[in-house]
Write a protein that holds these residues in place. Structure first.
Motif, PDB file in Angstrom:
ATOM      1  N   UNK A  28       0.850  -1.189   0.000  1.00 20.54           N
ATOM      2  CA  UNK A  28       0.000   0.000   0.000  1.00 20.54           C
ATOM      3  C   UNK A  28       0.887   1.240   0.000  1.00 20.54           C
ATOM      4  N   UNK A  29       0.409   2.295  -0.664  1.00 22.06           N
ATOM      5  CA  UNK A  29       1.131   3.562  -0.682  1.00 22.06           C
ATOM      6  C   UNK A  29       0.668   4.433   0.483  1.00 22.06           C
ATOM      7  N   UNK A  30       1.638   5.016   1.234  1.00 23.99           N
ATOM      8  CA  UNK A  30       1.316   5.871   2.377  1.00 23.99           C
ATOM      9  C   UNK A  30       2.212   7.112   2.334  1.00 23.99           C
ATOM     10  N   UNK A  31       1.828   8.110   3.108  1.00 21.97           N
ATOM     11  CA  UNK A  31       2.645   9.331   3.207  1.00 21.97           C
ATOM     12  C   UNK A  31       3.069   9.609   4.650  1.00 21.97           C
ATOM     13  N   UNK A  37      10.831   8.096   6.666  1.00 21.27           N
ATOM     14  CA  UNK A  37       9.845   7.941   5.601  1.00 21.27           C
ATOM     15  C   UNK A  37       8.693   8.940   5.724  1.00 21.27           C
ATOM     16  N   UNK A  38       8.575   9.599   6.870  1.00 26.64           N
ATOM     17  CA  UNK A  38       7.456  10.502   7.110  1.00 26.64           C
ATOM     18  C   UNK A  38       7.506  11.679   6.136  1.00 26.64           C
ATOM     19  N   UNK A  39       6.334  11.990   5.555  1.00 26.67           N
ATOM     20  CA  UNK A  39       6.234  13.105   4.620  1.00 26.67           C
ATOM     21  C   UNK A  39       6.720  12.768   3.223  1.00 26.67           C
ATOM     22  N   UNK A  40       7.017  11.480   2.967  1.00 27.74           N
ATOM     23  CA  UNK A  40       7.455  11.060   1.639  1.00 27.74           C
ATOM     24  C   UNK A  40       6.547   9.932   1.156  1.00 27.74           C
TER      25      UNK A  40
END
Length: 475
Positions: A28-31, A37-40
């Motif tokens: 799954x794609x997350x932001x 990884x946060x904010x990317x």
């Protein structure tokens, strides 16, 4: 109205999750990933039933602002050039990850992401059932012990799945499920539905021939696959309950008719036919070359030694002067080749004068030290294991084929009734004659032949051949 672009291959999260459940992974794609990884825009790979999570930043994303990211749709909303570019990148990345999941076996999301990045050795390709069986056959052949008894079962299954009959060189339509050949189906996709379909194919297309052995080997193959690859389906189909039913015999047959029906198929020489074989002039079918003439004579004596000892072809060609023959006692002692890996009992045979005469005839003529100077016995094979066994087996098969070829020429010259004269006919004949003509106890015959009373009754004994008792040495 706010316009946005959704890539064609991107599905809803629910649809993608359902697809990847088969591989025991969810992507799954997350932001809002952790730490770095946060904010990317990040791909999250999880394994259901565990707390294991692995992350990979989506490479090549141009947008610095994730405010137009739609988590439900798994894409950026908008029609500007950057959005179209980034959605195209997402499409390529997710498609590639799903292809990797469909093609290879992974134990973790890290392995998946390493494979995506091209890290060597990160992926282990999931083979098709046919490819995996070829691996198993090669492994069994390379075993130092047990190769003869195991690899042939897997090789037979492999040929059935390929749709090839090696004996007749004929091809046929192999088993399939939902239009796809089982041979070409990845082992991770094999389920009870495929297993059941294979069983039905055996019963319909093969007439039930080999049902038990083929189904047992199929199940054993999948057990081996489960030891090497994750997510192999456990086969629980109770195939024995659906086994091939024995054909009902014709009604109103007498007991004698039933016995005749079951025994007529065992090829056995009558004593009259054996005497004609013993008195046959080999020069009537000799080839012009002296070397080949000698071979025909050795072949002829080989099957006679088989008859006088009730032995198997693979055994009689292996007997040597050091380990098997004792001149003082006039005995042959050996462990049957067929039982060499099953703790087989040693067989002792008291040789009749005819057998001793054949052995003495070829004394010292085999460079390998064997009783019979067959071409394959020009070397000492020693212990048959590993590569030496495979080479020996090829030469043995060639030798048996050559002997059977000349036996059929003799049978044609003598106008025998038997359809096909082979080396095994002499073993059948010896056992049958010992019981019917020489009045030997069947248990003693079984001990001499290196088999059991049950197998004799089932495969070797023909009660309709020459029932008048005579001394063994009369032949």
């Amino acid at each position: 109205m706010y316009l946005f672009c959704v890539p064609k291959s991107i599905q809803s999260v629910r649809e993608r999750t359902k697809l990847n459940d088969m591989e025991n992974f969810k992507i799954k794609l997350i932001t809002n990933g952790p730490r770095n990884f946060k904010g990317k825009l990040t791909v999250l790979c999880s394994q259901p039933g565990t707390t294991t999570r692995h992350y990979m930043i989506v490479p090549g994303i141009e947008s610095q602002n994730l405010s137009n990211w739609n988590d439900d749709l798994q894409c950026f909303t908008g029609t500007d050039k950057t959005t179209l570019h980034d959605n195209g990148i997402i499409d390529d990345v997710m498609t590639r990850l799903n292809e990797l999941l469909d093609t290879y076996s992974f134990s973790s999301g890290k392995e998946l992401f390493d494979c995506f990045r091209g890290v060597p050795g990160a992926a282990k390709k999931i083979p098709t059932l046919g490819e995996f069986l070829r691996e198993v056959v090669a492994e069994e052949k390379s075993k130092e012990i047990g190769a003869s008894s195991n690899y042939q079962l897997y090789n037979t299954l492999l040929n059935k799945l390929k749709g090839v009959n090696l004996k007749t060189q004929e091809t046929f339509i192999p088993s399939s499920y939902n239009g796809k050949k089982l041979y070409d189906t990845p082992v991770s996709d094999i389920t009870d539905y495929h297993f059941r379909a294979f069983g039905e194919w055996i019963k319909t297309d093969l007439g039930g021939s080999g049902y038990r052995n083929l189904m047992t080997t199929f199940a054993a193959t999948m057990e081996r696959a489960s030891e090497r690859y994750p997510d192999i389906h456990r086969l629980v189909y109770k195939w024995r309950k659906d086994s091939v039913k024995k054909a009902e015999r014709a009604e109103r047959l007498t007991a004698q008719q039933l016995l005749t029906e079951s025994k007529n198929e065992i090829p056995t020489l009558t004593v009259d036919e054996l005497n004609r074989f013993l008195n046959f002039d080999l020069t009537t079918i000799w080839p012009p070359q002296k070397y080949r003439q000698r071979l025909v004579e050795i072949y002829y004596d080989t099957v006679l030694l088989m008859y006088y000892t009730a032995s198997r072809p693979a055994d009689v060609i292996q007997w040597d002067w050091v380990h098997n023959y004792c001149e003082e006692t006039g005995q042959i002692t050996y462990i049957p080749h067929k039982l060499r890996n099953r703790r087989g009992k040693r067989v002792t045979i008291n040789l009749c004068p005819q057998a001793v005469a054949i052995i003495d005839k070829y004394r010292g003529q085999s460079k390998g030290g064997y009783l019979l100077p067959l071409p394959m016995n020009e070397i000492d094979w020693g212990e048959l294991d590993g590569e030496s066994y495979k080479t020996w087996e090829k030469k043995r098969n060639h030798t048996l084929q050559s002997i059977n070829l000349w036996l059929n020429r003799i049978a044609c010259a003598l106008n025998f009734d038997i359809k096909k004269l082979t080396m095994y006919v002499f073993r059948h004949s010896s056992i049958t004659h010992c019981i019917n003509r020489y009045n030997m106890n069947v248990m003693k015959v079984a001990a001499m032949a290196g088999t059991s009373v049950e197998i004799i009754n089932k495969h070797y004994y023909n009660p309709h051949i020459d029932n008048n008792t005579i001394p063994f040495t009369d032949l």
